[in-house]
Design a protein around this motif. Structure first.
Motif, PDB file in Angstrom:
ATOM      1  N   GLN A  21       2.203 -12.931  25.367  1.00 39.75           N
ATOM      2  CA  GLN A  21       2.834 -12.037  26.334  1.00 39.75           C
ATOM      3  C   GLN A  21       4.102 -11.402  25.774  1.00 39.75           C
ATOM      4  O   GLN A  21       4.462 -10.278  26.158  1.00 39.75           O
ATOM      5  N   ARG A  22       4.760 -12.121  24.863  1.00 40.02           N
ATOM      6  CA  ARG A  22       5.989 -11.608  24.260  1.00 40.02           C
ATOM      7  C   ARG A  22       5.707 -10.686  23.076  1.00 40.02           C
ATOM      8  O   ARG A  22       6.626 -10.243  22.398  1.00 40.02           O
ATOM      9  N   GLY A  23       4.436 -10.410  22.825  1.00 35.41           N
ATOM     10  CA  GLY A  23       4.076  -9.433  21.804  1.00 35.41           C
ATOM     11  C   GLY A  23       3.810  -9.977  20.427  1.00 35.41           C
ATOM     12  O   GLY A  23       3.644  -9.201  19.468  1.00 35.41           O
ATOM     13  N   VAL A  24       3.744 -11.288  20.276  1.00 36.05           N
ATOM     14  CA  VAL A  24       3.399 -11.850  18.964  1.00 36.05           C
ATOM     15  C   VAL A  24       1.917 -11.594  18.723  1.00 36.05           C
ATOM     16  O   VAL A  24       1.079 -11.965  19.553  1.00 36.05           O
ATOM     17  N   PRO A  25       1.552 -10.954  17.620  1.00 36.62           N
ATOM     18  CA  PRO A  25       0.136 -10.697  17.354  1.00 36.62           C
ATOM     19  C   PRO A  25      -0.652 -12.005  17.286  1.00 36.62           C
ATOM     20  O   PRO A  25      -0.173 -13.001  16.744  1.00 36.62           O
ATOM     21  N   ALA A  26      -1.859 -12.000  17.840  1.00 35.55           N
ATOM     22  CA  ALA A  26      -2.666 -13.214  17.877  1.00 35.55           C
ATOM     23  C   ALA A  26      -2.914 -13.781  16.488  1.00 35.55           C
ATOM     24  O   ALA A  26      -2.966 -14.999  16.300  1.00 35.55           O
ATOM     25  N   ASP A  27      -3.064 -12.878  15.487  1.00 33.32           N
ATOM     26  CA  ASP A  27      -3.349 -13.373  14.138  1.00 33.32           C
ATOM     27  C   ASP A  27      -2.109 -13.934  13.447  1.00 33.32           C
ATOM     28  O   ASP A  27      -2.174 -14.382  12.310  1.00 33.32           O
ATOM     29  N   ARG A  28      -0.962 -13.919  14.146  1.00 29.18           N
ATOM     30  CA  ARG A  28       0.259 -14.540  13.632  1.00 29.18           C
ATOM     31  C   ARG A  28       0.562 -15.847  14.368  1.00 29.18           C
ATOM     32  O   ARG A  28       1.646 -16.396  14.247  1.00 29.18           O
ATOM     33  N   ILE A  29      -0.426 -16.306  15.143  1.00 32.95           N
ATOM     34  CA  ILE A  29      -0.300 -17.567  15.862  1.00 32.95           C
ATOM     35  C   ILE A  29      -1.441 -18.478  15.431  1.00 32.95           C
ATOM     36  O   ILE A  29      -2.604 -18.067  15.400  1.00 32.95           O
ATOM     37  N   ALA A  30      -1.112 -19.720  15.111  1.00 34.24           N
ATOM     38  CA  ALA A  30      -2.128 -20.713  14.774  1.00 34.24           C
ATOM     39  C   ALA A  30      -2.062 -21.845  15.789  1.00 34.24           C
ATOM     40  O   ALA A  30      -0.990 -22.385  16.061  1.00 34.24           O
ATOM     41  N   ALA A  31      -3.216 -22.171  16.339  1.00 32.42           N
ATOM     42  CA  ALA A  31      -3.321 -23.285  17.281  1.00 32.42           C
ATOM     43  C   ALA A  31      -3.814 -24.499  16.511  1.00 32.42           C
ATOM     44  O   ALA A  31      -4.957 -24.525  16.041  1.00 32.42           O
ATOM     45  N   ALA A  32      -2.950 -25.494  16.365  1.00 30.04           N
ATOM     46  CA  ALA A  32      -3.296 -26.715  15.645  1.00 30.04           C
ATOM     47  C   ALA A  32      -3.819 -27.727  16.657  1.00 30.04           C
ATOM     48  O   ALA A  32      -3.076 -28.178  17.536  1.00 30.04           O
ATOM     49  N   VAL A  33      -5.104 -28.070  16.559  1.00 33.24           N
ATOM     50  CA  VAL A  33      -5.762 -28.856  17.607  1.00 33.24           C
ATOM     51  C   VAL A  33      -6.623 -29.961  17.015  1.00 33.24           C
ATOM     52  O   VAL A  33      -7.135 -29.852  15.901  1.00 33.24           O
ATOM     53  N   ARG A  34      -6.785 -31.014  17.789  1.00 31.38           N
ATOM     54  CA  ARG A  34      -7.632 -32.134  17.371  1.00 31.38           C
ATOM     55  C   ARG A  34      -9.114 -31.776  17.474  1.00 31.38           C
ATOM     56  O   ARG A  34      -9.934 -32.202  16.657  1.00 31.38           O
ATOM     57  N   THR A  35      -9.455 -30.984  18.516  1.00 29.77           N
ATOM     58  CA  THR A  35     -10.857 -30.616  18.751  1.00 29.77           C
ATOM     59  C   THR A  35     -10.956 -29.096  18.838  1.00 29.77           C
ATOM     60  O   THR A  35     -10.749 -28.504  19.906  1.00 29.77           O
TER      61      THR A  35
END
Length: 286
Positions: A21-35
């Motif tokens: 929502q704050r305008g960070v491009p999705a490809d500049r965000i990494a979701a670190a997850v167990r599953t």
């Protein structure tokens, strides 16, 4: 790249939503997850999904690769396991050359009397020892800690605990998640410590009164000796470590451990924090 751990949990997922929502491009965000399969909705938005299991440190180096900023969301479980997990994450972040680590600690961690504060003190020390640039997000209590089971309490007409008339300066989980996103999108955050609470404090008798007012049904608060409350929670099937955490928190609340109010959260949000009445409304609607 901003890497968010615990990204399929309630907190981490909301942080990612606020980053987008704050305008960070999705490809500049990494979701670190167990599953990773649980993050399919985030992947569909273009977020980079990375396997990261606190109990398998070998997965963390790849998960943290290229992280300009890393949000280390504290894990759940028994205290000793959490400390080991957090230390492994911090050590790996240092090896990966993370530019800034933001850690979700607890309000007033150095002197906080809650039993769970030990985990956060140990983690803060591990971060300091690592030499990584860091910002500490010392979160107060989520209002949802007490409202998640509110519909059942209203149905029974009774709310129980061991907090007496102790006050809780909580805020909605979404408030803390939004604040984390604000910090992650600002420069010059290294070395900052945020003590994050709601704007006002409330008590469990006041929560019962608010629930009664909104539901139109009588709801009373019954204060119980700690051991009796522990037996009720254990009888509900909660694990021992969860029961211990809840009872200890209530007892410490009765002594004023979570009553203090700061302006840090409101300042980061640029608005008032979500009031108790709103979270009660959301809980009863659910």
């Amino acid at each position: 790249m901003i890497v968010v751990t615990g990204a399929t949990g309630q907190f981490g997922r909301q942080v990612i939503e606020h980053l987008l929502q704050r305008g960070v491009p999705a490809d500049r965000i990494a979701a670190a997850v167990r599953t990773p399969a649980k993050a399919a909705d985030l992947a569909a938005q273009g977020v980079d999904i990375r396997l990261a299991d606190y109990d398998r440190p070998e997965t963390l180096l790849t998960a943290f690769a290229g992280a300009d900023k890393l949000l280390l969301v504290s894990s759940t479980g028994p205290d000793d396991a959490r400390v080991a997990q957090h230390r492994a994450a911090v050590e790996t972040a240092a090896k990966a050359g993370v530019g800034l680590i933001a850690y979700t600690s607890v309000i007033g961690a150095p002197a906080n009397p809650l039993g769970l504060a030990r985990v956060h003190r140990d983690t803060e020390q591990a971060i300091a020892d690592s030499g990584l640039p860091a910002v500490l997000l010392r979160n107060g209590w989520y209002t949802e800690n007490y409202t998640a089971a509110l519909p059942e309490a209203v149905e029974r007409g009774a709310l129980a605990g061991s907090a007496g008339r102790g006050r809780i300066a909580s805020a909605a989980r979404a408030d803390f998640a939004e604040a984390a996103a604000v910090v992650l999108t600002r420069d010059d955050q290294a070395g900052k410590v945020y003590e994050l609470t709601g704007d006002t404090a409330w008590s469990l008798p006041e929560l019962a009164a608010e629930s009664a007012a909104q539901s139109g049904r009588p709801v009373t608060y019954t204060d119980l000796p700690a051991e009796q409350y522990r037996q009720i929670l254990a009888g509900a099937g909660l694990p021992d470590f969860v029961t211990d955490l809840i009872v200890d928190a209530d007892v410490q609340v009765s002594h004023g451990a979570l009553a203090g109010v700061t302006a840090d959260l409101r300042g980061l949000l640029g608005r008032p924090t979500t009031p108790l009445s709103t979270v009660v409304t959301q809980a009863l609607a659910a």
